[in-house]
Structure formats: structure tokens, C-alpha cells
Design a protein around this motif. Structure first.
Motif, mmCIF file in Angstrom:
data_model
loop_
_atom_site.group_PDB
_atom_site.id
_atom_site.type_symbol
_atom_site.label_atom_id
_atom_site.label_comp_id
_atom_site.label_asym_id
_atom_site.label_seq_id
_atom_site.Cartn_x
_atom_site.Cartn_y
_atom_site.Cartn_z
ATOM 1 N N GLY A 1 0.899 -1.173 0.090
ATOM 2 C CA GLY A 1 0.089 0.003 -0.017
ATOM 3 C C GLY A 1 0.868 1.308 0.055
ATOM 4 N N ILE A 2 1.815 1.197 0.817
ATOM 5 C CA ILE A 2 2.925 2.329 0.955
ATOM 6 C C ILE A 2 3.446 2.742 -0.433
ATOM 7 C CG2 ILE A 2 4.828 3.297 1.776
ATOM 8 C CD1 ILE A 2 3.908 2.206 4.642
ATOM 9 N N SER A 3 3.962 1.431 -1.167
ATOM 10 C CA SER A 3 4.483 1.492 -2.410
ATOM 11 C C SER A 3 3.520 2.072 -3.486
ATOM 12 C CB SER A 3 5.076 0.127 -2.874
ATOM 13 O OG SER A 3 6.033 -0.416 -2.019
ATOM 14 N N ASP A 4 2.309 1.810 -3.405
ATOM 15 C CA ASP A 4 1.638 2.337 -4.405
ATOM 16 C C ASP A 4 1.233 3.974 -4.281
ATOM 17 O OD1 ASP A 4 1.088 -0.030 -5.721
ATOM 18 O OD2 ASP A 4 -0.876 -0.492 -4.485
ATOM 19 N N ALA A 5 1.244 4.216 -2.704
ATOM 20 C CA ALA A 5 0.784 5.553 -2.310
ATOM 21 C C ALA A 5 2.160 6.326 -2.785
ATOM 22 C CB ALA A 5 0.491 5.800 -0.928
ATOM 23 N N LEU A 6 3.138 6.095 -2.571
ATOM 24 C CA LEU A 6 4.312 6.938 -3.092
ATOM 25 C C LEU A 6 4.869 6.873 -4.568
ATOM 26 C CD1 LEU A 6 6.668 6.099 0.199
ATOM 27 C CD2 LEU A 6 5.196 8.112 -0.270
ATOM 28 N N LEU A 7 4.008 6.083 -5.163
ATOM 29 C CA LEU A 7 4.578 5.910 -6.553
ATOM 30 C C LEU A 7 5.877 4.993 -6.960
ATOM 31 C CD1 LEU A 7 2.832 9.003 -8.253
ATOM 32 C CD2 LEU A 7 1.745 6.862 -7.810
ATOM 33 N N LEU A 8 6.276 4.305 -5.997
ATOM 34 C CA LEU A 8 7.331 3.608 -6.165
ATOM 35 C C LEU A 8 7.606 2.781 -7.505
ATOM 36 C CD1 LEU A 8 8.205 2.639 -2.249
ATOM 37 C CD2 LEU A 8 8.726 4.658 -3.666
ATOM 38 N N THR A 9 8.869 2.808 -7.867
ATOM 39 C CA THR A 9 9.182 1.800 -9.084
ATOM 40 C C THR A 9 9.318 0.600 -8.420
ATOM 41 O OG1 THR A 9 11.466 2.366 -8.830
ATOM 42 C CG2 THR A 9 10.236 3.902 -10.114
ATOM 43 N N GLU A 10 9.248 -0.602 -9.458
ATOM 44 C CA GLU A 10 9.421 -1.707 -8.932
ATOM 45 C C GLU A 10 10.959 -2.097 -8.322
ATOM 46 O OE1 GLU A 10 10.019 -6.459 -11.195
ATOM 47 O OE2 GLU A 10 9.290 -4.620 -12.332
ATOM 48 N N ALA A 11 11.805 -1.452 -8.707
ATOM 49 C CA ALA A 11 13.087 -1.534 -8.113
ATOM 50 C C ALA A 11 13.018 -0.963 -6.664
ATOM 51 C CB ALA A 11 14.217 -0.669 -8.806
ATOM 52 N N GLU A 12 12.304 0.438 -6.312
ATOM 53 C CA GLU A 12 12.220 1.143 -5.269
ATOM 54 C C GLU A 12 11.229 0.222 -4.223
ATOM 55 O OE1 GLU A 12 12.726 5.606 -6.740
ATOM 56 O OE2 GLU A 12 10.915 4.590 -6.808
ATOM 57 N N SER A 13 10.368 -0.481 -4.696
ATOM 58 C CA SER A 13 9.378 -1.188 -3.982
ATOM 59 C C SER A 13 10.210 -2.393 -3.405
ATOM 60 C CB SER A 13 8.440 -1.652 -4.732
ATOM 61 O OG SER A 13 7.422 -2.468 -3.966
ATOM 62 N N ALA A 14 10.926 -3.152 -4.331
ATOM 63 C CA ALA A 14 11.803 -4.170 -3.798
ATOM 64 C C ALA A 14 12.770 -3.541 -2.684
ATOM 65 C CB ALA A 14 12.671 -4.582 -4.855
ATOM 66 N N HIS A 15 13.368 -2.342 -2.929
ATOM 67 C CA HIS A 15 14.466 -1.977 -1.928
ATOM 68 C C HIS A 15 13.224 -1.863 -0.625
ATOM 69 C CE1 HIS A 15 17.706 0.279 -0.570
ATOM 70 N NE2 HIS A 15 17.076 1.275 -0.061
ATOM 71 N N LEU A 16 12.297 -1.382 -0.589
ATOM 72 C CA LEU A 16 11.621 -1.025 0.788
ATOM 73 C C LEU A 16 11.109 -2.376 1.395
ATOM 74 C CD1 LEU A 16 9.639 0.947 2.127
ATOM 75 C CD2 LEU A 16 7.741 0.378 0.674
ATOM 76 N N HIS A 17 11.039 -3.302 0.616
ATOM 77 C CA HIS A 17 10.643 -4.739 1.165
ATOM 78 C C HIS A 17 12.174 -5.220 1.822
ATOM 79 C CE1 HIS A 17 6.996 -4.763 -0.771
ATOM 80 N NE2 HIS A 17 6.677 -5.789 -0.103
ATOM 81 N N GLU A 18 13.159 -4.869 1.265
ATOM 82 C CA GLU A 18 14.587 -5.211 1.834
ATOM 83 C C GLU A 18 14.880 -4.515 3.077
ATOM 84 O OE1 GLU A 18 16.764 -7.480 0.696
ATOM 85 O OE2 GLU A 18 16.747 -7.552 -1.454
ATOM 86 N N LEU A 19 14.511 -3.404 3.023
ATOM 87 C CA LEU A 19 14.867 -2.588 4.372
ATOM 88 C C LEU A 19 13.727 -2.871 5.515
ATOM 89 C CD1 LEU A 19 14.872 1.036 2.733
ATOM 90 C CD2 LEU A 19 16.847 -0.192 4.020
ATOM 91 N N ALA A 20 12.660 -3.495 5.347
ATOM 92 C CA ALA A 20 11.937 -3.724 6.176
ATOM 93 C C ALA A 20 11.995 -5.155 6.655
ATOM 94 C CB ALA A 20 10.232 -3.660 5.612
ATOM 95 N N GLY A 21 12.887 -5.924 6.154
ATOM 96 C CA GLY A 21 13.103 -7.329 6.366
ATOM 97 C C GLY A 21 12.067 -8.387 5.935
ATOM 98 N N THR A 22 11.266 -8.040 4.901
ATOM 99 C CA THR A 22 10.251 -9.084 4.363
ATOM 100 C C THR A 22 10.631 -9.560 3.093
ATOM 101 O OG1 THR A 22 9.342 -7.236 3.306
ATOM 102 C CG2 THR A 22 8.234 -7.635 5.366
ATOM 103 N N ALA A 23 11.994 -9.341 2.400
ATOM 104 C CA ALA A 23 12.294 -9.839 1.248
ATOM 105 C C ALA A 23 13.384 -10.946 1.614
ATOM 106 C CB ALA A 23 13.112 -8.994 0.503
ATOM 107 N N ARG A 24 13.287 -11.825 0.713
ATOM 108 C CA ARG A 24 14.266 -12.857 0.890
ATOM 109 C C ARG A 24 15.785 -12.575 0.812
ATOM 110 N NH1 ARG A 24 17.591 -16.331 -2.100
ATOM 111 N NH2 ARG A 24 17.076 -15.030 -3.854
ATOM 112 N N LYS A 25 16.482 -12.964 2.233
ATOM 113 C CA LYS A 25 17.918 -12.279 2.408
ATOM 114 C C LYS A 25 18.600 -13.309 1.792
ATOM 115 C CE LYS A 25 17.146 -8.794 4.988
ATOM 116 N NZ LYS A 25 17.575 -7.480 4.413
ATOM 117 N N LYS A 26 19.756 -12.753 1.257
ATOM 118 C CA LYS A 26 20.826 -13.595 0.303
ATOM 119 C C LYS A 26 21.780 -13.999 1.676
ATOM 120 C CE LYS A 26 20.264 -11.555 -4.014
ATOM 121 N NZ LYS A 26 19.886 -12.643 -4.816
#
Length: 281
Positions: A69-94
Motif C-alpha cells: 500500500g505504501i509503495s502504491d501511495a508513493l508511486l515507487l518503481t519496481e526497484a524502489e518497492s523491492a528496496h522497501l521490502h529489503e529495508l523492512a526485512g520482508t524480502a528473501r535475504k541473500k
């Protein structure tokens, strides 16, 4: 979850937007740039209090649905949305550290491309493998230290660039690209000393890097061309193509010139010189 970086990123992206960008009336004159926090919260369908705490680094980890929802609200690109998930710790960690080993097939591939400059970059911009023409354009990579083989250091630290001897005419686009990629790497490898120390070194040693770092960009326009000033053949403008190697989080980079152009002739001359020195002719 990196609460401070998450809050900084959200605030940076919120301040870049204007009400008209998201279909809201401009209203009275605003005292601060960008959207208001309450406007983002409404657009993201979350409470104002929770979004405010997110920006302040005081909120618990948001769910994937909230982040969407925040990604849509802030008009984030696909790369920015993925970065947001990384920051929040919800993306798969390498892995804890980035991979610096190169597949033998990649090394063989770039050696089979004698007319192109070919090299493999790590997630931290270290040149890990290269062909002979890359040495002719980028300097003696075999004799360089790992720090000197790092293209991020070459781009931002003049003393490193001078030691390597490779000179690029215009670094603006490449510098943006480096900062965006390193910001992603820093989140992906939060405990990797090679990545974290590199970022700290560049922030301390380059005002340009520090300024670009504060923009929180994670997606830069790809570097399409690059012009080198070579002491032997003069200026060479090459097309830059990058192929991602996702299994090791590396990049295969190729520099080529338009066939029949003066740049192509210069590359061919360098190839002949390098081949001659290798064979002793």
C-alpha cells in the motif's frame, strides 16, 4: 529490519511527490516539501499514527500488504518497492557476504570475445575477472590491488583513479549508477564488511558520493555509453551492456564500439597491441 534507513527512505520519497502527482488538490501553500504524512497514510489505507512511527523509526515491522500500500501511495518503481521490502526485512535475504567467485564459464566467455572489453563485477563493484582488452582500457588490473580494481573507488576517489591510469571523460551517469547499486547492496548484505566498509569509505572520502547517497536512489538510468581517454589512441567512446548474473549477484559488463567507426578502429588497435605483447611479437 533497518528502521532508520526505512524511515529515511520513506521520508525522502514522500518529499519528492506533489499532491497533483497522486490526484490530490494542491490546496493552501505548504510549509514543507512534498506530500504530508497524513496524505500518504490515507492513500496507503493505514493509520496516520502508524505511518508517522514508520518514518520516525519507531514502528514494528510492517506486513507485506502494508508495504504494498505504501509503495502504491508513493508511486515507487519496481526497484524502489523491492528496496522497501529489503529495508523492512520482508524480502528473501541473500548470503551474509557477497559472492566474489566467478564461474569458469564466465571467464572463458569473456576470453572468447577478443573484440570487446569484457569483465565481471561483484555486487561491490570490484572487477573479479577480465579479458586482455579490458586491461588495455582499464589499466593493468592484474597488478592492481583489490581496492584499485574497485570501479566505485575509481569513480569517486581521485587518488585511486590516478594510480590506475584509466580516465573517463564524464562520470556523472556512472556515479549515479554506482550509488544506486551500492545502496541496494548495503541493504542486501548488512553484515558484509567489504560492502559496509566501502560505503563508509566513500561517504567519508567523497562529498559527491555523500550527496548522492542522501538521495536514497536505488534505480539509476543505465549507463549507455562511456568515453575513455587513452594515452595511446586518444578518446574512445564505447557502448556499455550489462548482463545480470543473479545466481552470484554479479554483472557481466561488455564494452563495444560501432563497427567501422573510429572507436572500433581504436579498440582493434589496442587489441593488436595487447595480442602482440602477449605473444612477444
Amino acid at each position: 529490519m533497518d528502521k532508520k534507513e526505512l524511515g529515511d527512505f520513506l521520508r525522502n520519497r514522500r518529499e519528492r511527490l506533489q499532491p497533483v502527482d497522486v490526484g490530490l488538490p494542491s490546496g493552501a501553500r505548504r510549509r514543507t516539501p512534498g506530500l504530508r504524512r497524513e496524505e500518504v497514510a490515507v492513500l496507503a489505507h493505514i493509520s496516520i499514527e502508524y505511518y508517522t512511527r514508520l518514518e520516525q523509526g519507531r514502528a514494528p515491522r510492517p506486513s507485506s500488504e502494508v508495504l504494498a500500500g505504501i509503495s502504491d501511495a508513493l508511486l515507487l518503481t519496481e526497484a524502489e518497492s523491492a528496496h522497501l521490502h529489503e529495508l523492512a526485512g520482508t524480502a528473501r535475504k541473500k548470503d551474509a557476504v557477497h559472492d566474489r567467485t566467478v564461474r569458469a564459464s564466465m571467464t572463458a566467455l569473456i576470453e572468447r570475445l577478443p573484440g570487446a572489453v569484457g569483465f565481471v563485477l561483484s555486487a561491490a563493484f570490484e572487477v573479479l575477472a577480465w579479458n586482455s582488452l579490458a586491461t588495455a582500457v582499464l589499466g593493468d588490473l592484474a597488478a592492481a590491488t583489490p581496492a584499485e580494481r574497485n570501479l566505485a573507488r575509481r569513480a569517486f576517489l581521485p587518488e585511486v583513479a590516478r594510480r590506475t591510469g584509466a580516465e573517463v571523460a564524464d562520470m556523472t551517469e556512472f556515479r549515479h549508477h554506482v550509488v544506486a547499486q551500492l545502496r541496494t547492496a548495503a541493504v542486501r548484505y548488512p553484515t558484509d564488511p567489504l560492502v559496509q566498509d566501502l560505503v563508509a569509505e566513500l561517504r567519508a572520502g567523497s562529498a559527491d558520493f555523500a550527496r548522492l547517497w542522501e538521495r536514497h536512489d536505488v534505480q539509476a538510468r543505465p549507463v549507455i555509453t562511456k568515453t575513455f581517454r587513452h594515452p595511446g589512441v586518444g578518446s574512445i567512446t564505447v557502448d556499455c551492456d550489462t548482463l545480470l548474473l543473479p545466481d552470484r549477484d554479479q554483472q557481466l559488463v561488455l564494452y563495444t564500439a560501432v563497427p567501422g567507426s573510429r572507436d572500433a578502429e581504436s579498440l582493434e588497435l589496442l587489441r593488436m597491441v595487447v595480442s602482440g605483447s602477449l605473444t612477444g611479437s
